[in-house]
Design a protein around this motif. Structure first.
Motif, short mmCIF file in Angstrom:
data_model
loop_
_atom_site.label_atom_id
_atom_site.label_comp_id
_atom_site.label_asym_id
_atom_site.label_seq_id
_atom_site.Cartn_x
_atom_site.Cartn_y
_atom_site.Cartn_z
N CYS A 144 1.05 1.43 -4.20
CA CYS A 144 1.78 2.40 -5.01
C CYS A 144 3.27 2.19 -4.80
CB CYS A 144 1.37 3.81 -4.63
SG CYS A 144 -0.30 4.15 -5.17
N LEU A 204 4.37 11.78 -2.38
CA LEU A 204 5.82 11.51 -2.40
C LEU A 204 6.58 12.02 -1.16
CD1 LEU A 204 8.25 10.23 -3.77
CD2 LEU A 204 8.45 12.27 -5.22
N LEU A 239 -6.86 -0.21 -2.63
CA LEU A 239 -6.01 0.49 -3.59
C LEU A 239 -4.78 -0.40 -3.82
CD1 LEU A 239 -6.04 3.43 -4.92
CD2 LEU A 239 -4.45 4.07 -3.12
N MET A 253 8.01 2.86 -6.75
CA MET A 253 6.60 3.25 -6.81
C MET A 253 6.13 3.20 -8.26
SD MET A 253 6.42 6.36 -4.02
CE MET A 253 4.66 6.58 -4.24
N ARG A 254 4.98 2.59 -8.48
CA ARG A 254 4.42 2.50 -9.84
C ARG A 254 3.71 3.78 -10.22
NH1 ARG A 254 -0.96 2.39 -9.52
NH2 ARG A 254 -1.76 1.87 -7.48
N SER A 255 3.20 4.53 -9.23
CA SER A 255 2.35 5.69 -9.44
C SER A 255 2.63 6.67 -8.31
CB SER A 255 0.89 5.20 -9.43
OG SER A 255 -0.01 6.27 -9.55
N TYR A 301 -0.86 -3.04 2.22
CA TYR A 301 0.55 -3.16 2.65
C TYR A 301 0.81 -4.06 3.86
CZ TYR A 301 0.93 0.88 -0.43
OH TYR A 301 0.86 1.72 -1.51
N ASN A 355 6.04 9.48 1.41
CA ASN A 355 6.68 8.21 1.11
C ASN A 355 8.19 8.26 1.36
OD1 ASN A 355 4.36 8.06 -1.56
ND2 ASN A 355 4.28 6.66 0.17
N ARG A 400 -7.55 7.72 -13.39
CA ARG A 400 -8.66 7.00 -12.75
C ARG A 400 -9.55 7.89 -11.90
NH1 ARG A 400 -8.93 5.63 -7.79
NH2 ARG A 400 -6.74 6.18 -7.45
N ASP A 452 1.94 10.46 -6.60
CA ASP A 452 1.29 11.76 -6.39
C ASP A 452 2.40 12.66 -5.83
OD1 ASP A 452 -0.09 13.93 -5.33
OD2 ASP A 452 -1.66 12.72 -4.40
O1 LIG Z 1 1.77 5.93 -0.85
C1 LIG Z 1 1.16 6.38 -1.83
C2 LIG Z 1 -0.08 5.90 -2.19
C3 LIG Z 1 -0.70 6.43 -3.27
N1 LIG Z 1 -0.11 7.41 -4.01
C4 LIG Z 1 -0.86 8.00 -5.16
C5 LIG Z 1 -0.40 7.74 -6.55
C6 LIG Z 1 -1.67 7.98 -7.36
O2 LIG Z 1 -1.84 9.39 -7.52
C7 LIG Z 1 -2.77 7.44 -6.45
C8 LIG Z 1 -3.14 6.02 -6.75
O3 LIG Z 1 -3.92 5.93 -7.91
P1 LIG Z 1 -3.72 4.75 -8.98
O4 LIG Z 1 -4.77 5.02 -10.03
O5 LIG Z 1 -3.96 3.45 -8.27
O6 LIG Z 1 -2.34 4.84 -9.53
O7 LIG Z 1 -2.20 7.51 -5.14
C9 LIG Z 1 1.12 7.90 -3.65
O8 LIG Z 1 1.69 8.81 -4.29
N2 LIG Z 1 1.73 7.37 -2.57
#
Ligand SMILES: O=c1ccn([C@H]2C[C@H](O)[C@@H](COP(=O)(O)O)O2)c(=O)[nH]1
Ligand SMILES: Nc1nc(=O)c2c([nH]1)NC[C@@H]1CN(c3ccc(C(=O)N[C@@H](CCC(=O)O)C(=O)O)cc3)CN21
Length: 264
Positions: A146, A174, A143, A165-167, A94, A177, A21, A169
């Motif tokens: 995640c 990470l 957003l 986490m669905r996605s 959140y 997080n 994206r 970075d």
């Molecule tokens: O807590 C977080 C919040 C966001 N991310 C990262 C994961 C992705 O790289 C982007 C979000 O983009 P999407 O296109 O909505 O997936 O932000 C993260 O790692 N941790």
């Protein structure tokens, strides 16, 4: 944090190149898990210096139910600036889902208060779950979440936490997080008179942005240091009464920070 470094190597070795994206491009793998025994130390990355201030203030801000970045700005935390509108609003992110989940009848649910109540009074429950993924409100968020859900588990007087986490970075997001959910697990454990158990992370699309590859390779040349310890200096009256000053990270020895551009 050897497991984190192994995850970085796994993505470098097995990742598939994909567009994303943000237009940055990533290499990614799908579905991975990391486990941290909190008794062995606080899972704060040592192969680059992490900004504890940003991580803790963000968590306290989530717990307060706030979704405007004014509090973060006041504390000098900039990590959400790029996603806020001119008034500083992020929409129903959140904090809103954790504290005021909106039901079909217009009533709100405080998922965090319910969680604490249930862990205290019904520890064996299999429903110690908080969801930030509210399909009805995803379009009202700057957003979509995640880290979209987390679950607690009580056994042998110990509290464990799994967060999903669905996605991911993996280079910039990470490490924040993992530390954030470790702080949360310590706080919930203290409030419920439990010891801390395991912290488990589950990731869906686990990626490294193409403009973080060099930073990741540099990190992989570094030897981790022993993990620091977390001291919580007092027991506040509730999960909502913690202050930044209540936390002290002791013995945090790390390699220097590594800069990377955040994909927006
Ligand atoms: O807590 C977080 C919040 C966001 N991310 C990262 C994961 C992705 O790289 C982007 C979000 O983009 P999407 O296109 O909505 O997936 O932000 C993260 O790692 N941790
Ligand atoms: N691409 C992307 N990755 C993320 O991790 C992420 C988003 N977007 N959007 C929403 C939030 C914001 N988060 C962020 C944003 C910035 C940093 C960051 O720049 N970290 C720097 C230090 C920044 C500081 O503490 O001031 C780092 O070196 O870790 C980390 C997490 C996590 N989330």
């Amino acid at each position: 944090m050897q497991a984190y470094l192994e995850l970085l190597q796994d993505i470098l070795d097995n990742g598939t190149k994909k567009e994303d994206r943000t237009g940055t491009g990533t290499i990614s793998v799908f579905s991975r898990q990391l486990r941290f025994d909190l008794a062995k130390g606080f899972p704060l990355l040592t192969t680059k210096k992490l900004h504890i201030k940003s991580i803790l203030h963000e968590l306290l801000w989530f717990l307060s139910g706030e979704t405007n970045i004014a509090y973060l700005k006041e504390k000098g935390v900039r990590i959400w600036n790029e996603w806020a509108d001119e008034e500083g609003n992020l929409g129903r992110v959140y904090g809103a889902q954790w504290r005021t989940w909106l039901g079909p009848d217009g009533r709100t649910t405080d998922q965090i208060s319910q969680l604490i109540d249930q862990i205290r009074n019904n520890p064996d429950s299999r429903r110690h779950l908080v969801s930030a993924w509210n399909p009805a409100e995803v379009s009202a968020m700057a957003l979509p979440p995640c880290h979209y859900a987390f679950q607690f588990y009580v056994a042998d007087g110990k509290l464990s936490c799994m967060f999903n986490m669905r996605s991911v970075d993996t280079f910039l997001g990470l490490p924040f997080n993992i530390a954030s959910y470790a702080f949360l697990t310590y706080m919930v454990a203290q409030q419920c008179d439990l010891e801390v158990g395991e912290l488990i992370w589950c990731g869906g699309d686990v990626h490294i942005y193409l403009n973080h590859i060099e930073q990741v390779k540099l990190q992989l040349t570094r030897e981790p240091y022993p993990l620091p310890k977390l001291l919580i200096k007092r027991k506040p009256d509730s999960i909502f009464d913690y202050a930044f000053e209540d936390f002290e990270i002791a013995d945090y020895v790390s390699h220097p920070g590594i800069k990377g551009l955040i994909a927006i």
